[in-house]
Design an enzyme around this catalytic site. Sequence first.
Site, PDB file in Angstrom:
ATOM      1  N   GLU A 141       0.795  -1.230   0.000  1.00 10.51           N
ATOM      2  CA  GLU A 141       0.000   0.000   0.000  1.00 10.51           C
ATOM      3  C   GLU A 141       0.825   1.276   0.000  1.00 10.51           C
ATOM      4  O   GLU A 141       0.251   2.373   0.069  1.00 10.51           O
ATOM      5  CB  GLU A 141      -0.931   0.015   1.221  1.00 10.51           C
ATOM      6  CG  GLU A 141      -1.697  -1.282   1.429  1.00 10.51           C
ATOM      7  CD  GLU A 141      -2.784  -1.178   2.478  1.00 10.51           C
ATOM      8  OE1 GLU A 141      -3.280  -0.067   2.719  1.00 10.51           O
ATOM      9  OE2 GLU A 141      -3.147  -2.224   3.057  1.00 10.51           O
ATOM     10  N   ASP A 168      -4.790   3.340  -1.201  1.00  9.89           N
ATOM     11  CA  ASP A 168      -3.835   3.745  -0.170  1.00  9.89           C
ATOM     12  C   ASP A 168      -2.492   4.134  -0.787  1.00  9.89           C
ATOM     13  O   ASP A 168      -1.825   5.056  -0.301  1.00  9.89           O
ATOM     14  CB  ASP A 168      -3.643   2.611   0.845  1.00  9.89           C
ATOM     15  CG  ASP A 168      -4.844   2.461   1.755  1.00  9.89           C
ATOM     16  OD1 ASP A 168      -4.893   3.140   2.785  1.00  9.89           O
ATOM     17  OD2 ASP A 168      -5.745   1.677   1.418  1.00  9.89           O
ATOM     18  N   ILE A 238     -15.240  -5.793  -4.307  1.00  4.49           N
ATOM     19  CA  ILE A 238     -15.914  -5.135  -3.196  1.00  4.49           C
ATOM     20  C   ILE A 238     -17.417  -5.340  -3.235  1.00  4.49           C
ATOM     21  O   ILE A 238     -18.130  -4.843  -2.357  1.00  4.49           O
ATOM     22  CB  ILE A 238     -15.582  -3.633  -3.153  1.00  4.49           C
ATOM     23  CG1 ILE A 238     -15.912  -2.979  -4.496  1.00  4.49           C
ATOM     24  CG2 ILE A 238     -14.128  -3.416  -2.758  1.00  4.49           C
ATOM     25  CD1 ILE A 238     -15.779  -1.457  -4.495  1.00  4.49           C
ATOM     26  N   HIS A 239     -17.898  -6.067  -4.237  1.00  2.59           N
ATOM     27  CA  HIS A 239     -19.333  -6.327  -4.353  1.00  2.59           C
ATOM     28  C   HIS A 239     -19.525  -7.704  -4.988  1.00  2.59           C
ATOM     29  O   HIS A 239     -18.795  -8.068  -5.924  1.00  2.59           O
ATOM     30  CB  HIS A 239     -20.012  -5.253  -5.213  1.00  2.59           C
ATOM     31  CG  HIS A 239     -21.504  -5.262  -5.109  1.00  2.59           C
ATOM     32  ND1 HIS A 239     -22.288  -6.077  -5.895  1.00  2.59           N
ATOM     33  CD2 HIS A 239     -22.347  -4.583  -4.296  1.00  2.59           C
ATOM     34  CE1 HIS A 239     -23.568  -5.896  -5.588  1.00  2.59           C
ATOM     35  NE2 HIS A 239     -23.635  -4.980  -4.621  1.00  2.59           N
ATOM     36  N   ASP A 286       9.887 -22.662 -28.595  1.00  2.00           N
ATOM     37  CA  ASP A 286      11.041 -23.147 -27.843  1.00  2.00           C
ATOM     38  C   ASP A 286      10.657 -23.273 -26.374  1.00  2.00           C
ATOM     39  O   ASP A 286       9.469 -23.179 -26.018  1.00  2.00           O
ATOM     40  CB  ASP A 286      12.251 -22.239 -28.035  1.00  2.00           C
ATOM     41  CG  ASP A 286      11.973 -20.786 -27.659  1.00  2.00           C
ATOM     42  OD1 ASP A 286      10.878 -20.513 -27.122  1.00  2.00           O
ATOM     43  OD2 ASP A 286      12.844 -19.926 -27.886  1.00  2.00           O
TER      44      ASP A 286
END
Length: 320
Positions: A141, A168, A238-239, A286
């Site tokens: 953060e 943050d 967040i939902h 490769d």
Amino acid sequence: MAAARTVIRRALLYVPGSSQKMLDKIQGLSVDCVAYDLEDSVTLGKKLEARRNISQILQSRSPGVKENAVRINAVQTGLALDDLTEVLKAPNLDAIIVPKVNSPSDLTFVTDVIRHTLPERHTEDSSKIGPPPVTILALVESARAITDLSSICRASPYLSGLIFAAEDFALDMSLTRTPSLLEFLFARSAIATHCRAYNLPSTIDLVCTSYKGTEGQQKLEEECVSGKSLGFNGKQCIHPSQVDVVQKLFVPSGEELQWAIRISMANKKADQQGRGAWTLDGQMIDAPVVGKAQSIVKMAEACGLDVASVTEKWRHQEPE
């Protein structure tokens, strides 16, 4: 030590520990990781209640939740020990999310508490069979954390991934978040790169703050694609409405899986022929390309995709 779990964290959904209503909704969800929150979403006066709520809900497992995590308060707040003392009693706790990790000492503290509280899950005796250790996810953060990622990644044997906390970080750097997210490019790249360098399984990207309506879903999809292109393999939510979109986009697509299977099948035959490099569809193949293909197949298997049928379809693929 008990073997670590193979964990896929495409979506990490935060749920406030102080909201019984939101805690109850978890029962009907299908999500890779639920992060029961004791930090930002819980006011100081509700911390004790939230600890008790989370401890209670972790007495059992919700059938659709693959991993139970708890985000504790930052070590420097003085609340982390009380958080850990309560939630580590819960039998179905899988991971601890440590916020505001600025130095290795934050993770050392949490590791020591976990080992002291749950020695039976964190023994060095590899012959003992038991529940896997509680793992740790670290929230990055700050600028200080970005500059000390190498030390942070080495701080605990239980560290399982890094999470980027964009808001943050923006506050710490006096940045303004823009739709392009270019202001976070250096930090996001550094986090993804360090996770790969230190073999941490989870690289979890920033929260999409838009989630309502068609525009919100489009923005979420764009951010998922952007994060995946930088090396992230999961995203914070967040939902609940964000979960399905995130988990769909952090799974290999049908085209990606088909490409990876074709590479894998042809590579087996190239090995038998002693060919270290060969071509497919006019493109040189490769070792690094083969390694990428194998990673995609492994991810697809972990996410429950029908790898077997695609393998059968392309079992006769030859190197060109």
